[in-house]
Design a protein around this motif. Structure first.
Motif, PDB file in Angstrom:
ATOM      1  N   ASP A  57       0.853  -1.157   0.192  1.00 21.32           N
ATOM      2  CA  ASP A  57       0.058   0.068   0.127  1.00 21.32           C
ATOM      3  C   ASP A  57       0.817   1.285  -0.032  1.00 21.32           C
ATOM      4  OD1 ASP A  57      -2.410  -1.547   0.358  1.00 21.32           O
ATOM      5  OD2 ASP A  57      -2.308  -1.646   2.200  1.00 21.32           O
ATOM      6  N   ASP A  58       2.170   1.148  -0.494  1.00 20.97           N
ATOM      7  CA  ASP A  58       3.055   2.136  -0.335  1.00 20.97           C
ATOM      8  C   ASP A  58       3.197   3.121   0.948  1.00 20.97           C
ATOM      9  OD1 ASP A  58       3.696   1.900  -3.287  1.00 20.97           O
ATOM     10  OD2 ASP A  58       1.719   3.276  -3.982  1.00 20.97           O
ATOM     11  N   GLN A  59       3.125   2.136   1.699  1.00 17.80           N
ATOM     12  CA  GLN A  59       3.141   2.976   3.282  1.00 17.80           C
ATOM     13  C   GLN A  59       4.151   1.863   4.204  1.00 17.80           C
ATOM     14  OE1 GLN A  59      -0.813   3.674   4.209  1.00 17.80           O
ATOM     15  NE2 GLN A  59      -0.991   1.632   5.263  1.00 17.80           N
ATOM     16  N   TYR A  60       4.404   2.296   5.464  1.00 18.25           N
ATOM     17  CA  TYR A  60       5.152   1.608   6.310  1.00 18.25           C
ATOM     18  C   TYR A  60       5.042   2.274   7.630  1.00 18.25           C
ATOM     19  CZ  TYR A  60       9.113   4.895   5.947  1.00 18.25           C
ATOM     20  OH  TYR A  60      10.009   6.087   6.160  1.00 18.25           O
ATOM     21  N   GLN A  61       5.216   1.653   8.629  1.00 19.32           N
ATOM     22  CA  GLN A  61       5.089   2.166  10.089  1.00 19.32           C
ATOM     23  C   GLN A  61       6.567   2.065  10.805  1.00 19.32           C
ATOM     24  OE1 GLN A  61       2.805  -0.574   9.058  1.00 19.32           O
ATOM     25  NE2 GLN A  61       1.721   1.244   8.147  1.00 19.32           N
ATOM     26  N   LEU A  62       6.690   3.041  11.605  1.00 19.27           N
ATOM     27  CA  LEU A  62       8.017   3.282  12.113  1.00 19.27           C
ATOM     28  C   LEU A  62       7.747   4.132  13.401  1.00 19.27           C
ATOM     29  CD1 LEU A  62      11.008   2.618  12.296  1.00 19.27           C
ATOM     30  CD2 LEU A  62      11.268   4.547  11.082  1.00 19.27           C
ATOM     31  N   ASN A  63       8.145   3.552  14.788  1.00 19.44           N
ATOM     32  CA  ASN A  63       7.956   4.421  15.908  1.00 19.44           C
ATOM     33  C   ASN A  63       6.326   4.931  16.159  1.00 19.44           C
ATOM     34  OD1 ASN A  63      10.584   3.965  16.531  1.00 19.44           O
ATOM     35  ND2 ASN A  63      11.399   5.652  15.441  1.00 19.44           N
TER      36      ASN A  63
ATOM     37  N   THR B 241       2.875   6.096  10.596  1.00 17.06           N
ATOM     38  CA  THR B 241       2.676   5.804   9.352  1.00 17.06           C
ATOM     39  C   THR B 241       3.253   6.658   8.332  1.00 17.06           C
ATOM     40  OG1 THR B 241       0.764   4.509   9.999  1.00 17.06           O
ATOM     41  CG2 THR B 241       0.941   4.829   7.518  1.00 17.06           C
ATOM     42  N   TYR B 242       4.180   6.213   7.242  1.00 17.63           N
ATOM     43  CA  TYR B 242       4.841   6.954   6.187  1.00 17.63           C
ATOM     44  C   TYR B 242       4.519   6.512   5.024  1.00 17.63           C
ATOM     45  CZ  TYR B 242       7.840   8.695  10.005  1.00 17.63           C
ATOM     46  OH  TYR B 242       8.145   9.120  11.305  1.00 17.63           O
ATOM     47  N   HIS B 243       4.301   7.538   4.188  1.00 16.02           N
ATOM     48  CA  HIS B 243       4.107   6.911   2.560  1.00 16.02           C
ATOM     49  C   HIS B 243       5.233   7.203   1.661  1.00 16.02           C
ATOM     50  CE1 HIS B 243      -0.555   6.618   3.282  1.00 16.02           C
ATOM     51  NE2 HIS B 243      -0.258   7.741   4.379  1.00 16.02           N
ATOM     52  N   LEU B 244       5.765   6.021   1.079  1.00 18.88           N
ATOM     53  CA  LEU B 244       6.868   6.147   0.145  1.00 18.88           C
ATOM     54  C   LEU B 244       6.412   5.205  -1.049  1.00 18.88           C
ATOM     55  CD1 LEU B 244       9.767   7.160  -0.059  1.00 18.88           C
ATOM     56  CD2 LEU B 244      10.320   5.320   1.388  1.00 18.88           C
ATOM     57  N   LYS B 245       6.744   5.904  -2.351  1.00 14.91           N
ATOM     58  CA  LYS B 245       6.341   5.203  -3.478  1.00 14.91           C
ATOM     59  C   LYS B 245       7.315   4.193  -3.673  1.00 14.91           C
ATOM     60  CE  LYS B 245       3.351   8.907  -5.343  1.00 14.91           C
ATOM     61  NZ  LYS B 245       2.988   9.667  -6.365  1.00 14.91           N
ATOM     62  N   GLN B 246       7.168   3.336  -4.939  1.00 16.59           N
ATOM     63  CA  GLN B 246       8.030   2.454  -5.304  1.00 16.59           C
ATOM     64  C   GLN B 246       9.539   3.008  -5.568  1.00 16.59           C
ATOM     65  OE1 GLN B 246       6.989   0.713  -9.256  1.00 16.59           O
ATOM     66  NE2 GLN B 246       7.974  -1.231  -8.529  1.00 16.59           N
ATOM     67  N   HIS B 247      10.307   2.362  -5.092  1.00 18.25           N
ATOM     68  CA  HIS B 247      11.899   2.562  -5.447  1.00 18.25           C
ATOM     69  C   HIS B 247      12.379   3.735  -4.524  1.00 18.25           C
ATOM     70  CE1 HIS B 247      12.099  -0.776  -7.883  1.00 18.25           C
ATOM     71  NE2 HIS B 247      11.678  -0.354  -9.011  1.00 18.25           N
ATOM     72  N   GLY B 248      11.470   4.670  -3.830  1.00 22.03           N
ATOM     73  CA  GLY B 248      11.802   5.756  -2.989  1.00 22.03           C
ATOM     74  C   GLY B 248      12.014   6.892  -3.957  1.00 22.03           C
ATOM     75  N   PHE B 249      12.653   7.851  -3.342  1.00 23.06           N
ATOM     76  CA  PHE B 249      12.719   9.295  -4.039  1.00 23.06           C
ATOM     77  C   PHE B 249      13.832   9.783  -4.735  1.00 23.06           C
ATOM     78  CE2 PHE B 249      13.269   9.468   0.884  1.00 23.06           C
ATOM     79  CZ  PHE B 249      14.615   9.891   0.889  1.00 23.06           C
ATOM     80  N   ALA B 250      15.211   9.164  -4.344  1.00 23.09           N
ATOM     81  CA  ALA B 250      16.291   9.561  -4.977  1.00 23.09           C
ATOM     82  C   ALA B 250      16.415   9.777  -6.461  1.00 23.09           C
ATOM     83  CB  ALA B 250      17.477   8.727  -4.530  1.00 23.09           C
ATOM     84  N   ARG B 251      15.705   8.837  -7.293  1.00 21.57           N
ATOM     85  CA  ARG B 251      15.635   8.934  -8.664  1.00 21.57           C
ATOM     86  C   ARG B 251      15.048  10.219  -9.173  1.00 21.57           C
ATOM     87  NH1 ARG B 251      11.140   4.297 -10.327  1.00 21.57           N
ATOM     88  NH2 ARG B 251       9.633   5.144  -9.040  1.00 21.57           N
ATOM     89  N   ASP B 252      14.099  10.919  -8.396  1.00 24.65           N
ATOM     90  CA  ASP B 252      13.211  12.085  -8.823  1.00 24.65           C
ATOM     91  C   ASP B 252      13.871  13.572  -8.051  1.00 24.65           C
ATOM     92  OD1 ASP B 252      11.462  10.481 -10.160  1.00 24.65           O
ATOM     93  OD2 ASP B 252      10.572   9.836  -8.468  1.00 24.65           O
ATOM     94  N   LEU B 253      15.268  13.361  -7.535  1.00 24.38           N
ATOM     95  CA  LEU B 253      15.662  14.623  -7.019  1.00 24.38           C
ATOM     96  C   LEU B 253      16.953  14.915  -7.513  1.00 24.38           C
ATOM     97  CD1 LEU B 253      15.113  13.913  -2.991  1.00 24.38           C
ATOM     98  CD2 LEU B 253      13.386  15.174  -4.451  1.00 24.38           C
ATOM     99  N   ASP B 254      17.173  16.376  -7.348  1.00 20.69           N
ATOM    100  CA  ASP B 254      18.510  16.727  -8.079  1.00 20.69           C
ATOM    101  C   ASP B 254      19.643  16.768  -7.191  1.00 20.69           C
ATOM    102  OD1 ASP B 254      17.314  17.737 -10.441  1.00 20.69           O
ATOM    103  OD2 ASP B 254      16.754  19.416  -9.928  1.00 20.69           O
TER     104      ASP B 254
END
Length: 289
Positions: free
Chosen positions: A57-63, A66-79
């Motif tokens: 569901d493009d999400q995970y739980q930590l501490n 709930t956080y939402h994070l899309k497939q393969h993360g975000f580095a590929r879309d940042l400068d």
């Protein structure tokens, strides 16, 4: 665009995603890297960070959050920022920001280096934890290579050979998620390619030793070598049923969520952990012939 070149190879990069965008044989002017036709797949060789694959569901739980994070993360879309540029080497850097911490609550220093030597391009990942708290992450590459490389060839003329020949654990995908319970050991020498090879999405293998993949024809006239000295997994993928003219050879230090995953990020399969000020380093080499 930025480039590295010698008398054998020219590699071109973008600061956006620190992505390799071209890999040309200087003698033949043959383009080995997929040129991101959006009809099939609009990327060349994205960097996968801080996750590989998809979360449930493009999400995970930590501490407790709930956080939402899309497939393969975000580095590929940042400068990225260029931190070192020499005749044969280029290094990009990315750090956490308020935006990244909203979806991935860790501080990080990520460096991606490209080193050109003869007909080889070595890609090195360095991930550092700059804080006193532990850090959890995955990272991977997703380079796509043109298949076929010559006009008188077809996709079905190609194969992916494994060196050494031996037993490799194959991890199946069910939809977007891995199914570790159904993993099986295959004796691998090579995979004869067809578009049907990818009818169940990527082929995923766990690697427990130095492995070399060779993408080539039966005549071995030209192709790509992927040298994986210490890689956790490799994915082999081409979109189906699109009949796309490329194949991805993907070195991974991480996996998509297992179909039995609970969503608890600390229990995610394939994560790496860094303690305070610790650094993770991994590399792979692309060679053309």
């Amino acid at each position: 665009m930025l480039s590295l070149e010698n008398n054998q190879l020219k590699a071109v990069f973008s600061q956006h995603g620190a992505e390799l965008q071209s890999l040309i044989d200087q003698k033949t002017q043959k383009q080995y890297l997929w040129q991101a036709d959006p009809k099939f797949w609009g990327r060349h060789a994205p960097v996968l960070f801080p996750i590989v694959g998809r979360l449930k569901d493009d999400q995970y739980q930590l501490n407790g959050q709930t956080y939402h994070l899309k497939q393969h993360g975000f580095a590929r879309d940042l400068d990225f920022t260029i931190v070192d540029q020499q005749a044969d080497r280029l290094t990009f850097s990315l750090h956490d920001s308020a935006a990244t911490r909203g979806i991935y609550p860790f501080a990080f220093d990520l460096q991606i280096s490209y080193q050109l030597t003869a007909n080889h391009l070595t890609v090195t990942y360095r991930v550092k934890n700059p804080t006193k708290s532990k850090m959890l992450f995955s990272i991977g590459g997703h380079p796509a290579f043109t298949v076929p490389l010559a006009n008188d060839e077809s996709f079905d003329d190609y194969l992916v050979e494994f060196q050494p020949v031996g037993n490799y654990q194959k991890i199946p995908l069910v939809g977007n998620y891995t199914d570790s319970a159904a993993a099986q050991t295959d004796r691998m020498a090579g995979i004869k390619l067809s578009h049907e090879t990818f009818k169940n999405d990527a082929l995923i293998y766990q690697l427990k030793q130095k492995t070399v993949l060779e993408l080539t024809t039966s005549a071995h006239q030209h192709g790509v070598l992927l040298d994986l000295p210490a890689t956790d997994y490799v994915g082999i993928w081409s979109p189906y049923p699109a009949k796309a003219p490329f194949v991805c050879l993907e070195p991974w230090w991480g996996l998509a969520d297992d179909r039995q995953a609970t969503g608890n990020f600390t229990q995610k399969t394939g994560l790496h952990q860094l303690t305070s000020q610790q650094e993770f380093a991994a590399k792979y080499t692309i060679s053309i012939f």
